[in-house]
Design a protein around this motif. Structure first.
Motif, mmCIF file in Angstrom:
data_model
loop_
_atom_site.group_PDB
_atom_site.id
_atom_site.type_symbol
_atom_site.label_atom_id
_atom_site.label_comp_id
_atom_site.label_asym_id
_atom_site.label_seq_id
_atom_site.Cartn_x
_atom_site.Cartn_y
_atom_site.Cartn_z
ATOM 1 N N LYS A 1 50.992 26.670 21.598
ATOM 2 C CA LYS A 1 51.357 26.125 22.907
ATOM 3 C C LYS A 1 50.373 26.596 23.972
ATOM 4 C CE LYS A 1 53.781 24.534 26.404
ATOM 5 N NZ LYS A 1 53.850 23.113 26.727
ATOM 6 N N ILE A 2 50.083 27.894 23.993
ATOM 7 C CA ILE A 2 49.165 28.444 24.996
ATOM 8 C C ILE A 2 47.792 27.792 24.896
ATOM 9 C CG2 ILE A 2 47.946 30.541 25.727
ATOM 10 C CD1 ILE A 2 50.479 32.102 24.879
ATOM 11 N N ASN A 3 47.336 27.572 23.666
ATOM 12 C CA ASN A 3 45.996 27.004 23.469
ATOM 13 C C ASN A 3 45.899 25.538 23.882
ATOM 14 O OD1 ASN A 3 44.466 29.233 22.628
ATOM 15 N ND2 ASN A 3 45.282 29.094 20.543
ATOM 16 N N LEU A 4 47.030 24.924 24.209
ATOM 17 C CA LEU A 4 47.027 23.555 24.735
ATOM 18 C C LEU A 4 46.995 23.534 26.264
ATOM 19 C CD1 LEU A 4 49.667 21.877 22.373
ATOM 20 C CD2 LEU A 4 47.184 21.571 22.325
ATOM 21 N N LEU A 5 47.164 24.698 26.870
ATOM 22 C CA LEU A 5 47.187 24.764 28.330
ATOM 23 C C LEU A 5 45.772 24.706 28.898
ATOM 24 C CD1 LEU A 5 49.811 27.656 28.720
ATOM 25 C CD2 LEU A 5 50.247 25.200 28.838
ATOM 26 N N ASP A 6 45.676 24.415 30.188
ATOM 27 C CA ASP A 6 44.368 24.362 30.844
ATOM 28 C C ASP A 6 43.846 25.750 31.184
ATOM 29 O OD1 ASP A 6 43.869 21.467 31.078
ATOM 30 O OD2 ASP A 6 45.717 21.509 32.233
ATOM 31 N N TYR A 7 44.747 26.643 31.578
ATOM 32 C CA TYR A 7 44.339 28.010 31.888
ATOM 33 C C TYR A 7 45.560 28.912 31.969
ATOM 34 C CZ TYR A 7 45.425 26.228 36.595
ATOM 35 O OH TYR A 7 46.030 25.641 37.670
ATOM 36 N N LEU A 8 45.322 30.204 31.844
ATOM 37 C CA LEU A 8 46.320 31.224 32.119
ATOM 38 C C LEU A 8 45.955 31.852 33.450
ATOM 39 C CD1 LEU A 8 46.346 33.078 28.666
ATOM 40 C CD2 LEU A 8 47.713 31.111 29.369
ATOM 41 N N PHE A 9 46.928 32.096 34.320
ATOM 42 C CA PHE A 9 46.581 32.803 35.547
ATOM 43 C C PHE A 9 47.374 34.099 35.641
ATOM 44 C CE2 PHE A 9 50.371 30.984 37.554
ATOM 45 C CZ PHE A 9 50.682 31.900 38.544
ATOM 46 N N LEU A 10 46.695 35.121 36.108
ATOM 47 C CA LEU A 10 47.295 36.425 36.323
ATOM 48 C C LEU A 10 47.691 36.525 37.786
ATOM 49 C CD1 LEU A 10 44.654 38.650 34.515
ATOM 50 C CD2 LEU A 10 46.824 37.860 33.588
ATOM 51 N N ARG A 11 48.970 36.671 38.034
ATOM 52 C CA ARG A 11 49.432 36.854 39.404
ATOM 53 C C ARG A 11 48.737 38.071 40.017
ATOM 54 N NH1 ARG A 11 52.618 40.626 40.953
ATOM 55 N NH2 ARG A 11 53.441 40.990 38.879
ATOM 56 N N GLY A 12 48.327 37.939 41.261
ATOM 57 C CA GLY A 12 47.663 39.038 41.934
ATOM 58 C C GLY A 12 48.526 40.290 41.971
ATOM 59 N N SER A 13 47.935 41.430 41.625
ATOM 60 C CA SER A 13 48.649 42.699 41.648
ATOM 61 C C SER A 13 47.643 43.826 41.479
ATOM 62 C CB SER A 13 49.709 42.746 40.538
ATOM 63 O OG SER A 13 50.578 43.860 40.714
ATOM 64 N N ASN A 14 48.150 45.054 41.363
ATOM 65 C CA ASN A 14 47.281 46.228 41.219
ATOM 66 C C ASN A 14 46.899 46.430 39.755
ATOM 67 O OD1 ASN A 14 47.765 46.770 44.001
ATOM 68 N ND2 ASN A 14 49.678 47.764 43.440
ATOM 69 N N TYR A 15 46.055 45.550 39.241
ATOM 70 C CA TYR A 15 45.675 45.647 37.840
ATOM 71 C C TYR A 15 44.595 46.686 37.587
ATOM 72 C CZ TYR A 15 48.193 41.250 37.171
ATOM 73 O OH TYR A 15 49.158 40.282 37.122
ATOM 74 N N ILE A 16 43.845 47.059 38.622
ATOM 75 C CA ILE A 16 42.701 47.949 38.437
ATOM 76 C C ILE A 16 43.132 49.382 38.747
ATOM 77 C CG2 ILE A 16 40.279 48.332 39.024
ATOM 78 C CD1 ILE A 16 40.297 45.498 40.301
ATOM 79 N N HIS A 17 43.535 50.123 37.722
ATOM 80 C CA HIS A 17 43.937 51.519 37.924
ATOM 81 C C HIS A 17 43.869 52.274 36.601
ATOM 82 C CE1 HIS A 17 47.909 50.661 36.149
ATOM 83 N NE2 HIS A 17 47.928 49.580 36.911
ATOM 84 N N THR A 18 44.094 53.567 36.673
ATOM 85 C CA THR A 18 43.865 54.427 35.506
ATOM 86 C C THR A 18 45.085 54.594 34.611
ATOM 87 O OG1 THR A 18 44.383 56.373 36.859
ATOM 88 C CG2 THR A 18 42.067 55.738 36.692
ATOM 89 N N ASN A 19 46.197 53.955 34.955
ATOM 90 C CA ASN A 19 47.416 54.106 34.156
ATOM 91 C C ASN A 19 47.784 52.847 33.375
ATOM 92 O OD1 ASN A 19 47.933 56.776 35.122
ATOM 93 N ND2 ASN A 19 48.666 55.888 37.042
ATOM 94 N N GLY A 20 46.890 51.849 33.376
ATOM 95 C CA GLY A 20 47.217 50.580 32.740
ATOM 96 C C GLY A 20 47.412 50.703 31.232
ATOM 97 N N GLN A 21 48.434 50.025 30.734
ATOM 98 C CA GLN A 21 48.696 49.946 29.289
ATOM 99 C C GLN A 21 48.679 48.469 28.900
ATOM 100 O OE1 GLN A 21 48.845 52.637 27.362
ATOM 101 N NE2 GLN A 21 48.600 53.968 29.149
#
Length: 384
Positions: A66-86
């Protein structure tokens, strides 16, 4: 998982919408809902397919197809750039899909004067996104610097989707003097390390001067006090007492007769939908406070807002959009009236136009259809 859920003809609501009992147990940052809702208003699409990635990254082959039929995935804006990301679970999902992955207004969260921006999981995640995007849309130049430090150069700065949620190329804010303000909104962010005393001071003094409404973004104890006050939950007295005791324990309240508690019982507002929060701000003369997105939602609705900045994130943000602000680190003898009357909202209006153009370029270079410059659809369509 998505920051909230979508209700047709309403927009994005919190995961506790319609359930006050649940709301007193689950923290939900409605600011994240603002970004989600605003993103959906800006993008032009026929189908929305929310992706829920499990902790181990398991996802069925049917979902991958299903995902591979989509035009794109978008990441909602948030604090993604940090040292605790998993990020390992979502990395495993991304590695099994093929469509472009668009970072839609992401930002860095780092202590003052630190240049330690990411851990290995975050670095790998961001590099995958970079390879699958024409450009990454980021909050500001500090976020750009953080990405550059790990070799990611395809970056475009525009701020946050919430600012552009009404798709207007220009905003025009009314010019109002401090002594003309009648209804003031204060965006509450209780857990601002090192700024609790300042925030309490502002709340008390502003409430003495203006008809002030305190806008809550999801803090558990505040929600409990609000729903207990409104008798929307069972055992309201017990819930109220428990919340008050916790705030006393955390030294936010100084006993049951604290003036802040009296303000909570008379002027605290809790929202479970973006639409309700927005409507409340539209009826205010002015907004101030510590909530990045609470203040920004006011500006997006052409209600003037004065930021109190308290960390690298808020300082980066006001610089990106030219938003009038007071740096909480340097407040000694503070006059809200003087700060308000000196605020340059014309600079914000000019910067907004420039960032609007950057956002439009970002969307188009990434092949994302959009509604910028058009009237946004007031609701979205969610796939089953």
């Amino acid at each position: 998982m998505p920051a909230g859920r979508v209700v047709e003809n309403v927009g994005v609501v919190t995961h506790t919408f319609g359930s006050p009992e649940k709301a007193t147990r689950l923290f939900t940052n409605i600011g994240d809902c603002f970004v989600y809702d605003s993103s959906l208003r800006i993008l032009d699409y026929a189908e929305l397919y929310p992706i829920y990635a499990s902790a181990n990254g398991d996802i069925s082959e049917a979902q991958i197809e299903k995902i591979n039929l989509l035009d794109y995935l978008f990441l909602r804006g948030s604090n993604y750039i940090h040292t605790n990301g998993q990020w390992d679970p979502i990395i495993r999902v991304l590695e099994r899909t093929k469509v472009p992955v668009i970072a839609f207004g992401i930002g860095v969260q780092t202590p003052d004067n630190s240049e330690d921006y990411v851990n290995e999981s975050t670095k790998r995640f961001l590099q995958i996104v970079s390879h699958r995007s024409a450009t990454l849309g980021v909050r500001g130049n500090l976020s750009k610097k953080a990405l550059n430090s790990i070799g990611i150069k395809n970056v475009r700065v525009f701020g946050c989707p919430t600012a552009f949620r009404h798709c207007k190329p220009k905003l025009s804010l009314p010019r109002i003097k401090a002594n003309e303000i009648k209804r003031l909104g204060f965006t509450l962010r209780r857990k601002t390390h090192g700024f609790g005393t300042l925030q309490r001071y502002l709340m008390r003094t502003l409430a003495e001067r203006y008809q002030t409404e305190f806008l809550c973004a999801g803090e558990l104890e505040e929600k409990a006090i609000f729903y207990a006050r409104c008798n929307q939950i069972a055992n309201a007295d017990e819930v109220m007492a428990k919340a008050v005791n916790q705030l006393i324990k955390e030294r936010w309240l100084y006993g049951e007769n604290d003036p802040i508690l009296q303000l909570y019982k008379s002027s605290l507002a809790v929202f479970e939908t973006v639409a309700d929060f927005e409507e409340a701000e539209q009826h205010l003369d002015a907004v101030t406070g510590f909530r990045l997105h609470g203040n920004l939602l006011a500006l997006a609705n052409e209600v003037p807002a004065l930021y109190i900045t308290y960390d690298t994130r808020t300082r980066e943000f006001v610089k990106t959009l030219g938003i009038p602000h007071v740096d909480g680190r340097y407040i000694d003898k503070f006059s809200f009236e003087e700060a308000w009357d000196q605020a340059d909202f014309g600079h914000f209006e000019e910067t907004y136009q420039m960032r609007f153009g950057e956002l439009k370029t970002f969307l188009e270079e990434n092949g994302m259809a959009h509604r910028l410059g058009a009237t946004p659809t007031p609701y979205v369509v969610e796939a089953a």
